[in-house]
Design a protein around this motif. Structure first.
Motif, PDB file in Angstrom:
ATOM      1  N   UNK A 113      -1.877   0.256   3.625  1.00 36.34           N
ATOM      2  CA  UNK A 113      -2.247   0.128   2.225  1.00 36.34           C
ATOM      3  C   UNK A 113      -1.315  -0.906   1.613  1.00 36.34           C
ATOM      4  N   UNK A 114      -1.880  -1.880   0.902  1.00 32.54           N
ATOM      5  CA  UNK A 114      -1.074  -2.985   0.377  1.00 32.54           C
ATOM      6  C   UNK A 114       0.071  -2.520  -0.504  1.00 32.54           C
ATOM      7  N   UNK A 115      -0.106  -1.372  -1.165  1.00 27.93           N
ATOM      8  CA  UNK A 115       0.932  -0.882  -2.070  1.00 27.93           C
ATOM      9  C   UNK A 115       1.894   0.093  -1.397  1.00 27.93           C
ATOM     10  N   UNK A 116       1.798   0.240  -0.081  1.00 33.66           N
ATOM     11  CA  UNK A 116       2.826   1.018   0.613  1.00 33.66           C
ATOM     12  C   UNK A 116       4.180   0.383   0.326  1.00 33.66           C
TER      13      UNK A 116
ATOM     14  N   UNK B 183      -4.725  -2.222  -5.244  1.00 33.97           N
ATOM     15  CA  UNK B 183      -4.926  -0.781  -5.066  1.00 33.97           C
ATOM     16  C   UNK B 183      -5.982  -0.469  -4.016  1.00 33.97           C
ATOM     17  N   UNK B 184      -6.980  -1.324  -3.910  1.00 30.73           N
ATOM     18  CA  UNK B 184      -8.076  -1.064  -2.968  1.00 30.73           C
ATOM     19  C   UNK B 184      -7.891  -1.771  -1.629  1.00 30.73           C
TER      20      UNK B 184
ATOM     21  N   UNK C 262       0.472  -6.459   7.040  1.00 29.02           N
ATOM     22  CA  UNK C 262       0.156  -7.450   6.000  1.00 29.02           C
ATOM     23  C   UNK C 262      -0.900  -8.416   6.527  1.00 29.02           C
ATOM     24  N   UNK C 263      -0.751  -8.836   7.782  1.00 26.72           N
ATOM     25  CA  UNK C 263      -1.739  -9.730   8.385  1.00 26.72           C
ATOM     26  C   UNK C 263      -3.124  -9.087   8.398  1.00 26.72           C
ATOM     27  N   UNK C 264      -3.180  -7.804   8.715  1.00 27.01           N
ATOM     28  CA  UNK C 264      -4.473  -7.113   8.739  1.00 27.01           C
ATOM     29  C   UNK C 264      -5.100  -7.091   7.348  1.00 27.01           C
ATOM     30  N   UNK C 265      -4.282  -6.822   6.336  1.00 25.83           N
ATOM     31  CA  UNK C 265      -4.800  -6.801   4.972  1.00 25.83           C
ATOM     32  C   UNK C 265      -5.299  -8.162   4.534  1.00 25.83           C
TER      33      UNK C 265
END
Length: 281
Positions: free
Chosen positions: A103-106, A90-91, A43-46
């Motif tokens: 992926x944020x939606x994992x 999504x992106x 999450x931090x990476x995103x």
């Protein structure tokens, strides 16, 4: 032909979230919840790569708050807001620490981001409001699961009860959560916080150190102790005494405020509309 699933229902009017999510006291816990979210390295990476939390923290905060309020008070708009968030995320993908893709939606990441709201909000109540009874706590968590469904989180990806939540939470703290650069930045005593919009910009050089210290104090103080420990954040006995003293007038005054002052705009309007539909004044 397979029938489409009905849209998930938002939390019920008159429920626990209806009374608490739009209360101005809920604002205090938002920075702590954000820090607990980004304590997960993926999450931090995103957030590090895709968020505007550095360049537009005030705008990001306002948009996030509006979204949260829509989940609870938006009625039919709640589901559309959930869909919008999934489209936005999504992106959001990339490579995190150790070369692990994210992926944020994992399901595991998306569920963790949502799950953090429960222990933080619950802990903050011990300072700013009456703690939940055991029955209220169960209702609060059940309604938080309803919000998760609006966000597109499957039931199998979230603990289904408070009894199941705490082992999940402890495992996440032990195995996934830890200090990282984004957490350090958000809890720094010298955070480079841009000025909010408006006339306050004129005095921001004077106000910024006070605001940064105040935000850090609330952020660290309203993290549950076990989360604070997992992140290596210091919190002294003196800090605890100060927070308790600060909380006393808030706990006494806010419940006695008129609704127009106690509740945020979206919540205030939804509550007024409900009274009108029920024939109230």
């Amino acid at each position: 032909m397979k029938q489409p699933r009905p849209d998930p229902s938002p939390p019920p009017p008159g429920g626990i979230l209806w009374d608490t999510a739009g209360d101005i006291r809920s604002l205090a816990a938002l920075p702590a919840a954000f820090v607990l979210q980004v304590a997960h390295p993926a999450v931090a990476a995103g957030v590090d790569e895709h968020s505007v939390f550095r360049t537009d923290p005030w705008g990001r905060g306002a948009r996030s708050l509006k979204s949260v309020l829509l989940w609870v008070y938006g009625g039919e708009a709640a589901t559309e807001e959930g869909r919008r968030l999934r489209r936005v995320h999504r992106t959001v993908r990339g490579t995190g620490p150790g070369g692990r893709p994210y992926h944020a939606l994992s399901p595991d990441l998306y569920a963790w981001v949502h799950a953090t709201g429960y222990p933080v909000a619950r802990y903050a109540r011990r300072y700013f409001a009456r703690p939940f009874t055991a029955e209220e706590d169960e209702r609060f968590y059940a309604e938080w699961l309803m919000v998760g469904r609006i966000l597109g989180i499957e039931d199998r990806d979230m603990p289904g009860s408070t009894a199941a939540f705490w082992p999940y939470y402890r495992r996440m703290l032990a195995e996934e959560i830890g200090p990282n650069a984004v957490v350090a930045e958000l809890t720094s005593k010298d955070r480079a916080l841009p000025a909010p919009p408006g006339a306050v910009r004129l005095v921001w050089p004077v106000l910024r150190p006070l605001v940064v210290r105040g935000l850090r104090f609330l952020t660290v103080g309203l993290l549950p102790p076990e989360a604070r420990g997992a992140l290596g954040l210091d919190w002294s006995a003196r800090d605890e005494r100060v927070l308790r003293r600060v909380a006393v007038p808030v706990r006494w005054i806010v419940p006695r405020l008129p609704e127009r002052l106690r509740y945020l705009g979206v919540a205030r309007q939804a509550r007024a509309d409900r009274r009108l539909r029920a024939g109230g004044c």
